[in-house]
Design a protein around this motif. Structure first.
Motif, mmCIF file in Angstrom:
data_model
loop_
_atom_site.group_PDB
_atom_site.id
_atom_site.type_symbol
_atom_site.label_atom_id
_atom_site.label_comp_id
_atom_site.label_asym_id
_atom_site.label_seq_id
_atom_site.Cartn_x
_atom_site.Cartn_y
_atom_site.Cartn_z
ATOM 1 N N LEU A 109 -14.047 -16.651 -1.871
ATOM 2 C CA LEU A 109 -13.472 -17.340 -1.058
ATOM 3 C C LEU A 109 -11.984 -17.707 -1.759
ATOM 4 O O LEU A 109 -10.918 -17.649 -0.966
ATOM 5 N N VAL A 110 -11.963 -18.233 -2.786
ATOM 6 C CA VAL A 110 -10.830 -18.692 -3.366
ATOM 7 C C VAL A 110 -9.983 -17.349 -3.615
ATOM 8 O O VAL A 110 -8.521 -17.443 -3.537
ATOM 9 N N LEU A 111 -10.365 -16.218 -4.181
ATOM 10 C CA LEU A 111 -9.711 -15.098 -4.363
ATOM 11 C C LEU A 111 -9.199 -14.700 -3.078
ATOM 12 O O LEU A 111 -7.960 -14.028 -3.188
ATOM 13 N N LEU A 112 -9.778 -14.663 -2.054
ATOM 14 C CA LEU A 112 -9.459 -14.142 -0.801
ATOM 15 C C LEU A 112 -7.927 -14.996 -0.274
ATOM 16 O O LEU A 112 -7.125 -14.454 0.088
ATOM 17 N N GLY A 113 -8.413 -16.401 -0.388
ATOM 18 C CA GLY A 113 -7.129 -17.248 0.035
ATOM 19 C C GLY A 113 -5.914 -16.854 -0.958
ATOM 20 O O GLY A 113 -4.889 -16.920 -0.259
ATOM 21 N N LEU A 114 -5.959 -16.582 -2.191
ATOM 22 C CA LEU A 114 -4.902 -16.520 -2.942
ATOM 23 C C LEU A 114 -4.268 -14.980 -2.701
ATOM 24 O O LEU A 114 -2.971 -15.023 -2.565
ATOM 25 N N LEU A 115 -5.125 -13.991 -2.666
ATOM 26 C CA LEU A 115 -4.466 -12.728 -2.685
ATOM 27 C C LEU A 115 -3.819 -12.635 -1.161
ATOM 28 O O LEU A 115 -2.997 -11.881 -0.931
ATOM 29 N N ALA A 116 -4.708 -13.033 -0.030
ATOM 30 C CA ALA A 116 -4.101 -12.921 1.312
ATOM 31 C C ALA A 116 -2.796 -13.609 1.496
ATOM 32 O O ALA A 116 -2.149 -13.243 2.264
ATOM 33 N N GLY A 117 -2.673 -14.590 0.852
ATOM 34 C CA GLY A 117 -1.188 -15.450 0.763
ATOM 35 C C GLY A 117 -0.309 -14.833 0.100
ATOM 36 O O GLY A 117 0.865 -14.705 0.637
ATOM 37 N N MET A 118 -0.648 -14.213 -1.048
ATOM 38 C CA MET A 118 0.446 -13.178 -1.702
ATOM 39 C C MET A 118 0.672 -12.145 -1.400
ATOM 40 O O MET A 118 2.082 -11.476 -1.439
ATOM 41 N N TYR A 119 -0.275 -11.198 -0.816
ATOM 42 C CA TYR A 119 -0.293 -9.781 -0.283
ATOM 43 C C TYR A 119 -0.829 -9.893 0.973
ATOM 44 O O TYR A 119 -1.879 -9.348 1.254
ATOM 45 N N PRO A 120 -0.331 -10.400 2.096
ATOM 46 C CA PRO A 120 -0.668 -10.458 3.243
ATOM 47 C C PRO A 120 -0.884 -8.748 3.911
ATOM 48 O O PRO A 120 0.165 -7.907 3.686
ATOM 49 N N VAL A 121 -1.954 -8.479 4.669
ATOM 50 C CA VAL A 121 -2.029 -7.112 5.316
ATOM 51 C C VAL A 121 -2.288 -7.221 6.912
ATOM 52 O O VAL A 121 -2.633 -8.106 7.414
ATOM 53 N N ARG A 122 -1.523 -6.501 7.426
ATOM 54 C CA ARG A 122 -1.344 -6.310 8.787
ATOM 55 C C ARG A 122 -1.992 -4.917 9.412
ATOM 56 O O ARG A 122 -1.354 -4.081 9.464
ATOM 57 N N LEU A 123 -3.284 -5.072 9.558
ATOM 58 C CA LEU A 123 -4.005 -3.760 9.791
ATOM 59 C C LEU A 123 -3.616 -3.080 11.281
ATOM 60 O O LEU A 123 -3.820 -1.964 11.557
ATOM 61 N N GLN A 124 -3.142 -3.991 11.947
ATOM 62 C CA GLN A 124 -2.742 -3.553 13.591
ATOM 63 C C GLN A 124 -1.348 -2.535 13.456
ATOM 64 O O GLN A 124 -1.086 -1.980 14.404
ATOM 65 N N ARG A 125 -0.428 -2.685 12.257
ATOM 66 C CA ARG A 125 0.585 -1.816 12.363
ATOM 67 C C ARG A 125 0.430 -0.625 11.837
ATOM 68 O O ARG A 125 -0.902 0.142 11.545
ATOM 69 N N ASN A 126 1.163 0.383 12.571
ATOM 70 C CA ASN A 126 1.040 1.852 12.452
ATOM 71 C C ASN A 126 1.659 2.389 10.995
ATOM 72 O O ASN A 126 1.323 3.538 11.038
ATOM 73 N N ASP A 127 2.244 1.746 10.557
ATOM 74 C CA ASP A 127 2.993 2.358 9.116
ATOM 75 C C ASP A 127 2.040 2.049 7.938
ATOM 76 O O ASP A 127 2.679 2.098 6.902
ATOM 77 N N ASN A 128 0.810 1.530 8.151
ATOM 78 C CA ASN A 128 0.087 1.099 6.932
ATOM 79 C C ASN A 128 -0.261 2.282 5.846
ATOM 80 O O ASN A 128 -0.611 3.525 6.473
ATOM 81 N N GLY A 129 -0.191 2.124 4.670
ATOM 82 C CA GLY A 129 -0.597 3.379 3.942
ATOM 83 C C GLY A 129 -1.999 2.896 3.055
ATOM 84 O O GLY A 129 -2.670 1.912 3.558
ATOM 85 N N VAL A 130 -2.279 3.811 2.029
ATOM 86 C CA VAL A 130 -3.639 3.893 1.541
ATOM 87 C C VAL A 130 -3.738 2.364 1.150
ATOM 88 O O VAL A 130 -4.698 1.802 1.086
ATOM 89 N N LEU A 131 -2.739 1.848 0.439
ATOM 90 C CA LEU A 131 -2.682 0.629 -0.329
ATOM 91 C C LEU A 131 -3.302 -0.453 0.784
ATOM 92 O O LEU A 131 -3.994 -1.344 0.245
ATOM 93 N N GLU A 132 -2.549 -0.454 1.798
ATOM 94 C CA GLU A 132 -2.667 -1.448 2.658
ATOM 95 C C GLU A 132 -4.055 -1.378 3.255
ATOM 96 O O GLU A 132 -4.978 -2.499 3.160
ATOM 97 N N TRP A 133 -4.671 -0.607 3.358
ATOM 98 C CA TRP A 133 -6.046 -0.214 3.826
ATOM 99 C C TRP A 133 -7.128 -0.403 2.643
ATOM 100 O O TRP A 133 -8.009 -1.324 3.090
ATOM 101 N N ALA A 134 -6.816 -0.177 1.511
ATOM 102 C CA ALA A 134 -7.623 -0.521 0.380
ATOM 103 C C ALA A 134 -7.686 -2.133 0.151
ATOM 104 O O ALA A 134 -8.786 -2.424 -0.110
ATOM 105 N N LEU A 135 -6.565 -2.513 0.527
ATOM 106 C CA LEU A 135 -6.647 -4.095 0.309
ATOM 107 C C LEU A 135 -7.301 -4.709 1.492
ATOM 108 O O LEU A 135 -8.059 -5.873 1.403
#
Length: 516
Positions: A299-325
């Protein structure tokens, strides 16, 4: 008589509260009676009460006050899971063989519990049942023992996160905005709960230091009052100390760090604290510590990473890195949720959740009913001309701004002998705070001074809440006289703390200026 109806109303409130009738109903009943009386005598425009609905709606939609029930739930879970007992036992065995060591351990545990639970009653009762008998068996002076336990328990009101500070932040923010309007400033600034939490940190630690210094000095001057504990008392090993102290400390850093660092709002941080308290309770009940640790780390790691590297999966221009994250974040969420569910099931089975929710609902209902009734009371008081009388009185006191502040501090101190901090905060302070701010007093500094003063109300006879809590939990060797005598030196230390913050305002203003 009609010219003094507002004063008569305030006196009637004091009588009603001291009668023993439920406080919120007493406040509302006095307001109804004097609203009708003012209307009958032609000295009040009852159309003013049309604002009552707006005030009630403002209360239930106030995002600041939402943090209160969540912080109370966090503290209730920690209390019901008996985590305080491990802290007291470990600290007592660590310091007990020193002269005054048991007293030192009680103050330190009180500070830790204050920063992790913020519930005065739970802390005083726990220490009264666990630490007080140990202190008496070691030969401690009964009055001094009672005073140490009572005072350490009240630290939950000044060391954040604190219900008192949340209420004060809301009251002082409204007063600050009102003062700015009165000064002709229509682009007003607001104050946040985080600023008050930061402002109270150093004064809270200052009070802890004063208590510890007093215990050490008294132990040196009167060693028979605080002899060392039994030499046969086994000292805890390093693993025991780490297991007892590290989880609450990590919880404190997670909650306060998120607020003071601007990462989360107080309500969001309180939610994090409640989940952390649940995981700690699960570990205490007997769930595999490794599972709890893995879940908490996820949970701590999720909070830190999601804060630093947010991911918007609903976007159409997501690449492999975004889906992996996104997939990695989902995995962390599942692992953390699994640990929370395990802890929740175990806590439900032990009735910890039931008892914690019951305590939370009771305390939350009491606080919000009092705030709602106080809003009704203040409307009637304003309609009877009370607000103008208070402002005029403060402006004409000798000594200027400092004289007015001294009068308010003494008045609040005296009220603390008879009224709870919630009633004083939501009835008295909205009437006096705007005038004091207009006179030039810093609202953050003023709020901290009032917070220390209101904390003292838990210790002042005959109605100090800490005294009642300890009276209910103390062994039969402790009399009411012992409790009253024991708190007197610590009330003096509270006064010293107020004087130090008054003389050195930077103690309350430096940290908020740095962080905000």
């Amino acid at each position: 008589m009609t010219d003094y109806l507002d004063l008569v109303m305030f006196a009637a409130l004091m009588v009603a509260v001291l009668s023993g009738f439920p406080v919120s109903f007493s406040i509302a009943g006095v307001a109804v009676a004097f609203a009708y009386l003012g209307w009958m005598l032609g000295v009040m425009d009852v159309s003013l009460l049309g604002a009552l609905g707006q005030r009630a709606f403002g209360l239930i939609t106030n995002t600041v006050l939402i943090a209160i029930p969540v912080f109370v739930l966090m503290g209730a879970i920690l209390e019901k899971s008996k985590i305080a007992e491990d802290l007291l036992d470990t600290m007592g065995r660590s310091f007990g063989q020193l002269r005054g060591g048991l007293g030192i351990s009680v103050v330190l545990v009180g500070a830790l519990l204050a920063a992790s639970t913020g519930i005065v009653g739970a802390t005083v009762v726990a220490m009264g049942m666990i630490a007080l008998p140990t202190m008496l068996r070691a030969g401690y002076n009964p009055a001094l023992s009672a005073g140490i336990v009572c005072t350490a328990g009240t630290l939950g009101q000044i060391i954040p996160p604190s219900t008192l500070l949340i209420i004060l932040a809301d009251v002082m923010s409204n007063a600050y905005q009102q003062a700015q309007y009165e000064q002709g400033k229509f682009s007003v600034e607001a104050l946040s709960v985080g600023q008050f939490f930061a402002a109270a940190m150093i004064p809270g630690l200052l009070l802890v230091t004063l208590y510890l210094v007093y215990i050490l000095i008294r132990g040196a001057l009167r060693p028979h009052d605080m002899p060392p504990a039994d030499i046969g008392l086994a000292r805890p090993d390093r693993r025991e100390v780490v297991a007892a102290i590290v989880p609450p400390v990590l919880l404190i850093f997670a909650v306060l760090g998120a607020i003071l660092g601007g990462i989360a709002t107080p309500t969001e941080a309180a939610s994090v604290g409640a989940i952390g308290a649940l995981l700690m309770a699960g570990r205490k009940i007997g769930i595999n510590p490794k599972l709890i640790l893995i879940g908490a780390a996820a949970l701590v790691l999720l909070g830190l990473l999601a804060g630093m590297y947010p991911v918007r999966l609903q976007r159409n221009d997501n690449g492999v890195l975004e889906w992996a994250l996104g997939a990695f974040y989902a995995l962390l969420a599942i692992v953390g949720l699994g640990a929370v569910i395990l802890a929740l099931r175990a806590a439900i089975g032990e009735k910890i959740i039931h008892d914690a929710l019951n305590s939370t609902l009771t305390m939350t209902a009491m606080i919000f009913a009092t705030i709602l009734a106080a809003g009704f009371f203040s409307l009637v008081f304003i309609g009877l001309g009370g607000e103008e009388r208070v402002a005029h009185m403060l402006e004409n006191l000798p000594g200027g701004p400092n004289g007015a502040l001294l009068f308010v501090m003494l008045f609040v101190f005296v009220l603390g002998f008879f009224l709870d901090f919630v009633e004083i905060s939501v009835i008295v302070l909205p009437l006096v705070a705007p005038s004091l701010i207009v006179m030039g007093h810093d609202p953050i500094w003023l709020g901290v001074l009032l917070a220390i003063n209101l904390q003292t109300s838990f210790l002042t006879p005959p109605f100090g809440f800490s005294l009642f809590y300890l009276r209910a939990a103390a062994p039969k060797e402790i009399t009411t006289t012992h409790i009253y005598r024991g708190v007197v030196p610590f009330i003096g230390l509270q006064a010293v703390g107020i004087l130090l913050v008054w003389a050195m305002p930077f103690l309350a203003t430096w940290l908020p200026d740095v962080l905000f």
